[in-house]
Design a protein around this motif. Structure first.
Motif, PDB file in Angstrom:
ATOM      1  N   MET A   1       0.848  -1.182   0.000  1.00  0.00           N
ATOM      2  CA  MET A   1       0.000   0.000   0.000  1.00  0.00           C
ATOM      3  C   MET A   1       0.889   1.238   0.000  1.00  0.00           C
ATOM      4  N   SER A   2       0.576   2.153  -0.919  1.00  0.00           N
ATOM      5  CA  SER A   2       1.409   3.355  -1.015  1.00  0.00           C
ATOM      6  C   SER A   2       1.139   4.296   0.146  1.00  0.00           C
ATOM      7  N   ASN A   3       2.054   5.204   0.364  1.00  0.00           N
ATOM      8  CA  ASN A   3       1.963   6.122   1.494  1.00  0.00           C
ATOM      9  C   ASN A   3       1.139   7.365   1.179  1.00  0.00           C
ATOM     10  N   HIS A   4       0.830   7.581  -0.103  1.00  0.00           N
ATOM     11  CA  HIS A   4       0.077   8.768  -0.508  1.00  0.00           C
ATOM     12  C   HIS A   4      -1.042   8.340  -1.456  1.00  0.00           C
ATOM     13  N   THR A   5      -2.271   8.756  -1.153  1.00  0.00           N
ATOM     14  CA  THR A   5      -3.423   8.377  -1.960  1.00  0.00           C
ATOM     15  C   THR A   5      -4.147   9.626  -2.425  1.00  0.00           C
ATOM     16  N   VAL A   6      -4.507   9.647  -3.702  1.00  0.00           N
ATOM     17  CA  VAL A   6      -5.304  10.728  -4.263  1.00  0.00           C
ATOM     18  C   VAL A   6      -6.637  10.121  -4.685  1.00  0.00           C
ATOM     19  N   ILE A   7      -7.738  10.640  -4.114  1.00  0.00           N
ATOM     20  CA  ILE A   7      -9.062  10.075  -4.352  1.00  0.00           C
ATOM     21  C   ILE A   7      -9.907  11.080  -5.122  1.00  0.00           C
ATOM     22  N   ASP A   8     -10.519  10.609  -6.209  1.00  0.00           N
ATOM     23  CA  ASP A   8     -11.500  11.421  -6.923  1.00  0.00           C
ATOM     24  C   ASP A   8     -12.864  11.078  -6.334  1.00  0.00           C
ATOM     25  N   ALA A   9     -13.469  12.029  -5.631  1.00  0.00           N
ATOM     26  CA  ALA A   9     -14.682  11.754  -4.864  1.00  0.00           C
ATOM     27  C   ALA A   9     -15.959  12.055  -5.628  1.00  0.00           C
ATOM     28  N   GLU A  10     -15.883  12.288  -6.914  1.00  0.00           N
ATOM     29  CA  GLU A  10     -17.088  12.625  -7.674  1.00  0.00           C
ATOM     30  C   GLU A  10     -18.077  11.464  -7.648  1.00  0.00           C
ATOM     31  N   GLY A  11     -19.278  11.725  -7.178  1.00  0.00           N
ATOM     32  CA  GLY A  11     -20.331  10.707  -7.142  1.00  0.00           C
ATOM     33  C   GLY A  11     -20.241   9.735  -5.985  1.00  0.00           C
ATOM     34  N   ALA A  12     -19.365   9.976  -5.025  1.00  0.00           N
ATOM     35  CA  ALA A  12     -19.239   9.081  -3.873  1.00  0.00           C
ATOM     36  C   ALA A  12     -20.220   9.502  -2.775  1.00  0.00           C
ATOM     37  N   ILE A  13     -20.635   8.541  -1.959  1.00  0.00           N
ATOM     38  CA  ILE A  13     -21.519   8.829  -0.834  1.00  0.00           C
ATOM     39  C   ILE A  13     -20.651   9.288   0.331  1.00  0.00           C
ATOM     40  N   LEU A  14     -21.046  10.387   0.972  1.00  0.00           N
ATOM     41  CA  LEU A  14     -20.216  11.044   1.987  1.00  0.00           C
ATOM     42  C   LEU A  14     -19.835  10.125   3.139  1.00  0.00           C
ATOM     43  N   GLY A  15     -20.777   9.441   3.744  1.00  0.00           N
ATOM     44  CA  GLY A  15     -20.483   8.610   4.912  1.00  0.00           C
ATOM     45  C   GLY A  15     -19.554   7.454   4.606  1.00  0.00           C
ATOM     46  N   ARG A  16     -19.811   6.779   3.501  1.00  0.00           N
ATOM     47  CA  ARG A  16     -18.980   5.628   3.133  1.00  0.00           C
ATOM     48  C   ARG A  16     -17.570   6.052   2.736  1.00  0.00           C
ATOM     49  N   LEU A  17     -17.478   7.174   2.035  1.00  0.00           N
ATOM     50  CA  LEU A  17     -16.170   7.709   1.683  1.00  0.00           C
ATOM     51  C   LEU A  17     -15.403   8.108   2.939  1.00  0.00           C
ATOM     52  N   SER A  18     -16.098   8.720   3.891  1.00  0.00           N
ATOM     53  CA  SER A  18     -15.456   9.190   5.124  1.00  0.00           C
ATOM     54  C   SER A  18     -14.881   8.039   5.933  1.00  0.00           C
ATOM     55  N   THR A  19     -15.616   6.935   6.043  1.00  0.00           N
ATOM     56  CA  THR A  19     -15.102   5.795   6.814  1.00  0.00           C
ATOM     57  C   THR A  19     -13.866   5.206   6.147  1.00  0.00           C
ATOM     58  N   PHE A  20     -13.901   5.099   4.818  1.00  0.00           N
ATOM     59  CA  PHE A  20     -12.763   4.563   4.071  1.00  0.00           C
ATOM     60  C   PHE A  20     -11.525   5.438   4.268  1.00  0.00           C
ATOM     61  N   VAL A  21     -11.711   6.753   4.154  1.00  0.00           N
ATOM     62  CA  VAL A  21     -10.594   7.696   4.286  1.00  0.00           C
ATOM     63  C   VAL A  21     -10.054   7.691   5.717  1.00  0.00           C
ATOM     64  N   ALA A  22     -10.953   7.662   6.709  1.00  0.00           N
ATOM     65  CA  ALA A  22     -10.515   7.664   8.112  1.00  0.00           C
ATOM     66  C   ALA A  22      -9.661   6.436   8.407  1.00  0.00           C
TER      67      ALA A  22
END
Length: 157
Positions: A1-22
């Motif tokens: 797993m890389s140390n830096h991640t860039v996520i394109d959040a277009e069309g993502a659901i806020l809660g599910r994206l937040s848990t993944f990012v956290a």
């Protein structure tokens, strides 16, 4: 797993994206989230707006400058929702929160970078009503001047 991640959040659901990012932040990664204004919040738009407007009334009675602060800009709004999923009062959570950066649209430095999307947070299967973070923030009082931003692309509501 890389140390830096860039996520394109277009069309993502806020809660599910937040848990993944956290979760990723707590493992020590640095995360940059792009297109935060296009994140989806599920639910009837009127009730979602009413719920967040009700939160605006929560403040300190004797000195409102002490908080809590309710952000109206989409990048700050998303950062705050992710902060709720981190132990931000402890050193580990504070360090994780400092590794998070959110951006409105795609900045020039990230145009050629490989971006990932989160399949678990995809909103295409969502059948209920929805509202974007940009539309919600505009209702809460976000004033955005498109003339000042050369990369501005209007968001359909």
């Amino acid at each position: 797993m890389s140390n830096h991640t860039v996520i394109d959040a277009e069309g993502a659901i806020l809660g599910r994206l937040s848990t993944f990012v956290a979760k990723r932040l707590l493992t020590g990664e640095t995360v940059d989230i792009l297109n935060v204004e296009k994140i989806i919040i599920s639910g009837k738009p009127k009730s979602v707006i009413a719920q967040y407007k009700e939160r605006l009334g929560i403040r300190s009675k004797y000195n409102p400058l002490r908080g809590p602060f309710h952000y109206r800009r989409p990048d700050r709004f998303v950062r705050r929702s992710i902060r709720g999923m981190l132990p931000y009062k402890k050193p580990r959570g504070k360090a994780a929160f400092h590794r998070l950066k959110c951006y409105i649209q795609v900045p020039v430095e990230f145009e050629k970078v490989k971006k990932i999307t989160i399949p678990e947070a995809d909103s295409t299967k969502l059948t209920s009503k929805r509202i974007t973070v940009a539309a919600l923030c505009k209702q809460l009082g976000w004033n955005y001047n498109p003339e000042l931003d050369p990369n501005y692309q209007p968001v359909e509501e």
